[in-house]
Design a protein around this motif. Sequence first.
Motif, short mmCIF file in Angstrom:
data_model
loop_
_atom_site.label_atom_id
_atom_site.label_comp_id
_atom_site.label_asym_id
_atom_site.label_seq_id
_atom_site.Cartn_x
_atom_site.Cartn_y
_atom_site.Cartn_z
N PHE A 11 0.89 -1.17 0.00
CA PHE A 11 0.00 0.00 0.00
C PHE A 11 0.91 1.20 0.00
N ARG A 182 -2.02 7.12 -1.84
CA ARG A 182 -1.62 5.73 -1.63
C ARG A 182 -2.74 4.80 -2.06
N ILE C 17 -1.39 11.34 9.42
CA ILE C 17 -1.19 10.72 8.10
C ILE C 17 -0.83 9.25 8.27
N VAL C 21 -2.64 5.95 6.69
CA VAL C 21 -1.93 4.94 5.89
C VAL C 21 -2.17 3.54 6.47
N GLY C 24 -5.60 2.42 5.54
CA GLY C 24 -5.62 2.08 4.12
C GLY C 24 -4.96 0.75 3.84
N GLU C 25 -3.80 0.53 4.47
CA GLU C 25 -3.10 -0.74 4.24
C GLU C 25 -3.91 -1.91 4.79
N SER C 28 -6.84 -2.48 2.31
CA SER C 28 -6.57 -2.90 0.93
C SER C 28 -5.67 -4.13 0.85
N ILE C 29 -4.69 -4.21 1.73
CA ILE C 29 -3.76 -5.34 1.61
C ILE C 29 -4.23 -6.53 2.46
N GLY C 32 -8.39 -7.11 1.86
CA GLY C 32 -8.73 -7.38 0.46
C GLY C 32 -9.79 -6.46 -0.12
N LYS C 33 -10.00 -5.31 0.50
CA LYS C 33 -10.92 -4.33 -0.08
C LYS C 33 -10.14 -3.35 -0.94
N GLU C 34 -10.84 -2.35 -1.48
CA GLU C 34 -10.15 -1.29 -2.22
C GLU C 34 -10.01 -0.09 -1.29
N ALA C 35 -8.87 0.59 -1.37
CA ALA C 35 -8.68 1.77 -0.53
C ALA C 35 -7.77 2.78 -1.21
N VAL C 36 -8.09 4.05 -0.95
CA VAL C 36 -7.23 5.14 -1.41
C VAL C 36 -6.99 6.06 -0.23
N GLN C 37 -5.76 6.48 -0.05
CA GLN C 37 -5.44 7.39 1.06
C GLN C 37 -4.80 8.65 0.49
N THR C 38 -5.26 9.80 0.96
CA THR C 38 -4.67 11.08 0.55
C THR C 38 -4.46 11.93 1.80
N VAL C 61 -11.97 2.38 -6.30
CA VAL C 61 -12.31 3.75 -5.92
C VAL C 61 -11.98 4.67 -7.10
#
Lengths: 382, 283, 187
Positions: A11, A182, C17, C21, C24-25, C28-29, C32-38, C61
């Motif tokens: 990620f 990310r 932040i 992260v 998000g990790e 997503s990892i 097993g879902k989808e994720a976006v981090q900003t 996403v």
Amino acid sequence: MEKPILTGEMFTQGDIAAAEGALAAGCRFFAGYPITPATEIAERMAYRLPRIGGRYIQMEDEIASCTAVVGASYSGLKAMTATSGPGVSLMNETIGLAAMTEAPMVLVNVMRGGPSTGQPTEASQSDIMQAKWGSHGDYEIIALIPSSVQEMFDLTIRAFNLSEQYRVPTFVLADEIIGHMRERLIIPPEDELEIINRKKPTVPPEEYLPFKPETDLVPPMATFGEGYHFYATGLTHDQKGYPVMTDEAQLALVPRLCDKIRKNADKITQAESTETEDAEILLVAYGGEARTAMRAVKDARAEGMKIGLFRPISVWPFPKDQLKDAAANAQQVIVAELNYGQLVGEVERIIRNEVPVHFIPRVCGTPHTPDELMKEIRRRIK
Amino acid sequence: MTETSRISTIEEHPILEYIRRDRLPHIFCSACGIGTVLQSFATALRSLNYDMDNMVIISGIGCTGRASGYFAADSYHTTHGRAIAFATGVKVANPKLKPVVISGDGDLFAIGGNHFIHAARRNVDMLVLCVNNFNYGMTGGQMGPTTPVSAITVTSPDGNIEHPFNLVSVAAASGAVFVARWTALHARRLTKSIEKALQKKGFTFIEVVSPCPTLYDRYNRHGTGLEVMKKYREISVIRNFSDPMQAEIDYRTRIVCGEFVDSEKPEFSDLLEEHGKKLQKGD
Amino acid sequence: MTRTEIRLGGLGGQGIIKSAVIIGEAASIHDGKEAVQTASYGPESRGSACKAEVIISDTPVDYPLVLTPHIMVALSNDAFHKYKNDLGEGAIAIIDSDLVKAGKIKPGVQVYQVTAATTAHNVLKNPLVTNVVMLGAFTAITKIVTPEAMQKAIANAFPRYRELNLRAFDEGMKLGQEALEQSSKTK
């Protein structure tokens, strides 16, 4: 020694994915200068390259960074630099030199708001034309625009492949959104990656003409230290590489530098069309902005509107045939960019006056929201 | 071929094996100092029997910038001022290569000044040969970073008011491990210094004060190239290992020549390699 | 709802932040879902207003930024009051009651108060793990990520202080459970 290719899932940021893509492509030299929002690429390379037998150097400025990359490329390494618009402004001199002496090199530009120092931490797509026309004279480059962290990785590899294949400076034009966000990155095993290396000469040194093209218009490339004892110059040169100031020499060289890209454009261009077959309105968007456009397509389709999205992935050369196909049934085209009007000119040039081309600019640091695009779509569909 | 016929053949010039014969004649003016510098460089290569597969000759823009194109070696002609940045990329990418940068005072110290001081600071292995003729020759004789105060050039028609650089002092202060100055008159001493510099590992710098009879020396009424050389003989003094800060360079009084610095310092590509090896072992 | 928008707000240096992260990790990892981090931030690394966002979804996403947060985690009073009105109907806010005075909040938003900073200081003896305590509470309250996924992401994020941070996470989970129970009682 650490592994050059970190096969698996992580990620991570787009900037990191670009660095890992470069290493996976075989990049073993990086020269750069700190700049927001591209610095993470240099930081990753500073950590990774020495651990895998590569070389990292932080130069005194972007001019030196780009020039050192050309020197490294001519010395046989796959080489890259990463910067943002202000850095590219300084590098443009050397991008012309790399184009003229046909040095393979990759340049990642994580675009931020300009002009000048502008908005260092905000996203922008306002260096699209700078990438194409930044240096003086007639030349061509290749520029690829990623829309996700995964594409930062994939397209950096492709940028190296194209750069090596055509001996041309190749840009990865990312915006700050994609550079800093990310997402999941999947790095495949080494044997699943397609890697292209520059053509090497097959003749002995005394017969080698360093700028004699083959049928693909690209000359095989010897590198320093291999005994070829060749000369290369930024001056107009003949096939030997010697400076020649005649019309004939300029005519033999400059059109070829452009045509090796233009005539091979069908092998280089890349685009993605979504729901375009019956689309009455065609949205055109790329990079981070394309993600809003994708959402707008879903929302509009849910409301029964026939909307499609055309996403150029290579902006230079522009995928004009793919755009024409995508726009085949469109009655209107809407171009959304994170700038005040850049690629829209290219779209207008290709669509001509066949259907109206509308433009939605955005000059502040985040992509349009889905609502903003929907508003424009609803306005146009009436 | 019989012994007699061999003797009766006119022998080739001894440095011709280092020259791209198909590029002759060269573009340099008669009595220009660049010829002397190139001859001394080639003579040094010959006396060292240098392995030309390990050398890259690089230059910037200007009269001296054309130098790289006359050597039968891997060679590259960069944009204006960028030869040293290019050479840094070469050395770092392939440490077996020895970059030699041959360029002029304007190229190396005005537009390329930043690259010069930083390559010297890092101690990147390369030889920088600077032909200093006090002006921009190729563009018609404009003033530059070494033009003396009150000298006439086409862009200082009423006399230069800028303070010039003292190149050996800049090089020494920036960290060069070998620094020398000669004039175009000192061909043999120059050759010896080039030999020394080529055998050193690190950033080495040699300035060669050179006539520009077509432009600078004509504007300043220094006479013919021969007269300028005579003047060099008259005013040159050799002060090896004297303080480069004090190494005067004044056409009216004296030009202090010699080898000012010859020191040892870890070289950049070696440091990079060592650093990488440690990290690869996981230290 | 497949798209969940999460906003974390606080001050630079609080690990805002980093927390985003980790979420998000985990999603997503490890889940097993989808994720976006900003994230967005000022030029100062410490003390400035700091905002980080995560979007978690069952499908890829598209638009990567948060518009109407479903979940807000606030570690500073300023951040809470700056962003509280962006919250939509049915949203939840998790605040550190030592750092944030909630005051009046618009109807339809459920506020959970946890004492992350005090717990980090008194129980874990290290104020630096306040954000990880908060992540524990977040996991227990929202259930948007699994505790196992969060533990893996936390272990990856802090290789040198793994044990401390995993304990902080557990303490935070307890605080989250308590806050949930508290809230169901008051209902």
